[in-house]
Structure formats: C-alpha cells, structure tokens
Design a protein around this motif. Sequence first.
Motif, mmCIF file in Angstrom:
data_model
loop_
_atom_site.group_PDB
_atom_site.id
_atom_site.type_symbol
_atom_site.label_atom_id
_atom_site.label_comp_id
_atom_site.label_asym_id
_atom_site.label_seq_id
_atom_site.Cartn_x
_atom_site.Cartn_y
_atom_site.Cartn_z
ATOM 1 N N LEU A 1 0.893 -1.444 0.185
ATOM 2 C CA LEU A 1 0.185 -0.177 0.257
ATOM 3 C C LEU A 1 1.291 1.083 0.006
ATOM 4 C CD1 LEU A 1 -2.753 -0.430 2.636
ATOM 5 C CD2 LEU A 1 -2.587 -1.573 0.864
ATOM 6 N N ALA A 2 0.357 2.127 -0.460
ATOM 7 C CA ALA A 2 1.195 3.629 -1.114
ATOM 8 C C ALA A 2 0.893 4.878 -0.951
ATOM 9 C CB ALA A 2 2.044 3.234 -2.220
ATOM 10 N N GLY A 3 0.405 5.259 0.772
ATOM 11 C CA GLY A 3 -0.040 6.253 0.231
ATOM 12 C C GLY A 3 -1.668 6.477 0.259
ATOM 13 N N LEU A 4 -2.469 5.026 0.726
ATOM 14 C CA LEU A 4 -3.766 5.209 0.319
ATOM 15 C C LEU A 4 -4.984 5.870 0.674
ATOM 16 C CD1 LEU A 4 -5.424 1.533 -1.327
ATOM 17 C CD2 LEU A 4 -6.841 2.918 0.554
ATOM 18 N N ASP A 5 -6.105 6.484 0.348
ATOM 19 C CA ASP A 5 -6.939 7.209 0.710
ATOM 20 C C ASP A 5 -8.346 7.006 0.392
ATOM 21 O OD1 ASP A 5 -4.853 9.175 1.982
ATOM 22 O OD2 ASP A 5 -4.804 10.047 0.270
#
Length: 257
Positions: A25-29
């Motif tokens: 996950l990479a900076g998931l909003d």
Amino acid sequence: MSEHAAASSIEARGLTLALGGTPVLAGLDLRIGPGEFVALVGPSGCGKSTLLSVLAGLIEPDAGAVLLDDLPSGDRLGRLTLMPQTDALMPWRTVLDNVRVGSLLAGTAADEATAAARRTLARFGLSGFEDHYPHALSGGMRQRVALARTMLGGTRMWLLDEPFGALDALTRADLRGVLADTWARDRPTTLLVTHDLDEAVLLADRVLVCGARPARVVGEIPVAMRRPRSLDDLADPAFSEPRAEILATLRATGALA
Ligand SMILES: Nc1ncnc2c1ncn2[C@@H]1O[C@H](COP(=O)(O)OP(=O)(O)OP(=O)(O)O)[C@@H](O)[C@H]1O
Ligand SMILES: [Mg+2]
C-alpha cells in the motif's frame, strides 16, 4: 445485534504498508460514507485483500490511519466484519454454530441468534445443512455459510473480499440479490472487493479502481442507477456507461491489455 450497531463512515488516510520488503500500500486514501456501498476493483495482487485486513484492524499500517466516523481508530478489531477471500469457517463447529457466532459475541440471546441463523441459512438455500460440518460442504456452500455469518456478524460495517468468487453464475446472481436486499434493508457501510465489473455496478453506489501494486485508488466511478437493479438492466446506459468507464480506468492502469 446488527440493527443497533452503528453504520459508521470508514476512512483510510495515507495508508502505507510493506510486506516482506514489498511495498503493498502506498499512501492509499478512501472514504466510505455511513451506509454507503462501495466496490473496489483492481488487478490481481495489487493489495486489495491487504487493504481489507488493515481496515479490519488485523494488520497495522507502517504509516497512515484508519478513521471510523472521522475518529482515528487504533482498536477497531471486531468493530468491522471481514469476510476473507478464503472462507475461514471454523472446521470444529457446525454450520449453525459458525453462523451464530457473531450474534452470540454481540450479546444476542441464544434462542434469538439460533432463529436468525436458521432464517438466514434458509434464504441462502442451506436449510437441512445446519448440523453439517464445513468439510462436508461444497466450496460454494461454504462460501454461502461465510456470507451468512458476515451478515449476522453483529456489526454494520462489512468488508467483503470476493464473497461470490467460488460460486457458479446462477448461485452468484441469486446471492447478489440477497446481498443487495439485505444491504438496502440494514444499510451497513460496505466495501466489496470483486473482479466482476457487472457485479460492482449492480451493487455499488461508487466503484473505486485500484492501480497496480503498490495499491492506490486511481479512479472513482459513481453509479447513479436506481435500485433495485438486475441483470435485465445490462443494456440500460445507467449501467453500461459506468461499466465502460471502469474498464477504461482499469486499462489505463496497465492492468488489462
Ligand atoms: N504476508 C505477506 N508477506 C509478503 N507479501 C505478501 C503477504 N501478503 C500479501 N503479500 C503480497 O502483497 C501483494 C498484495 O496481496 P493481496 O492479497 O492484498 O492482493 P489482492 O489485490 O487481494 O490480489 P487478488 O485479486 O489476487 O486477491 C501481493 O503481491 C502479495 O504477494
Ligand atoms: Mg485478494
């Protein structure tokens, strides 16, 4: 019991996580409003199941936060009901006991929990199998038991990881209807992971598209189609237009040829 539990909003802010050295996950909003039904589609291996585990509180992210009703929620385990991609039924418990467990943990009286479990199993075509153990059921039957358990899980926040993956097309369409009806009645805040674009559009208020790993939300497609929806509506532009947009967004991720 489920009617009294709150259907809170669920929000992920900047979720970042690496597993075994691989960024997943990479900076998931994302944000799901109270009582909203959101579907999540994306390429295999992009991190959808991992995201659900983080939202449910089974895995803590390296960075970022999960908020319920706009409040950071560090101890959310048990507040959301996760239906994992593998059915995760308890092999030592009968079908009835697997399905009752959520209501019992939520404090429902045993008689009432049993009656609700029997009713739900009947809706799912499992009457007569209450006293069977999971090993004596087919894959599709186990998946129906797991879905029944989720619906009676005592929360109104549902994280469903490909709940119809192991079902044949007819049973799938049937249970999709059961899920749509149950959601319309109880309005749990729902996040459904699916690879089936028709299913995403038939069920959701909005469809999120996840890019290739590490996961981020790269597209959001609203579905304005009125409910109830059915497979008879596939030619309706309110169905076909969002579906085409999801497909185009998936193509743009490089996930599809
Ligand atoms: N425990 C773990 N240790 C190391 N890597 C992991 C672990 N769990 C998952 N991964 C990796 O994280 C990535 C995302 O996995 P995940 O199961 O979240 O994908 P997914 O989007 O649900 O895929 P699918 O659509 O196939 O179910 C994969 O590349 C996987 O190899
Ligand atoms: Mg998965």
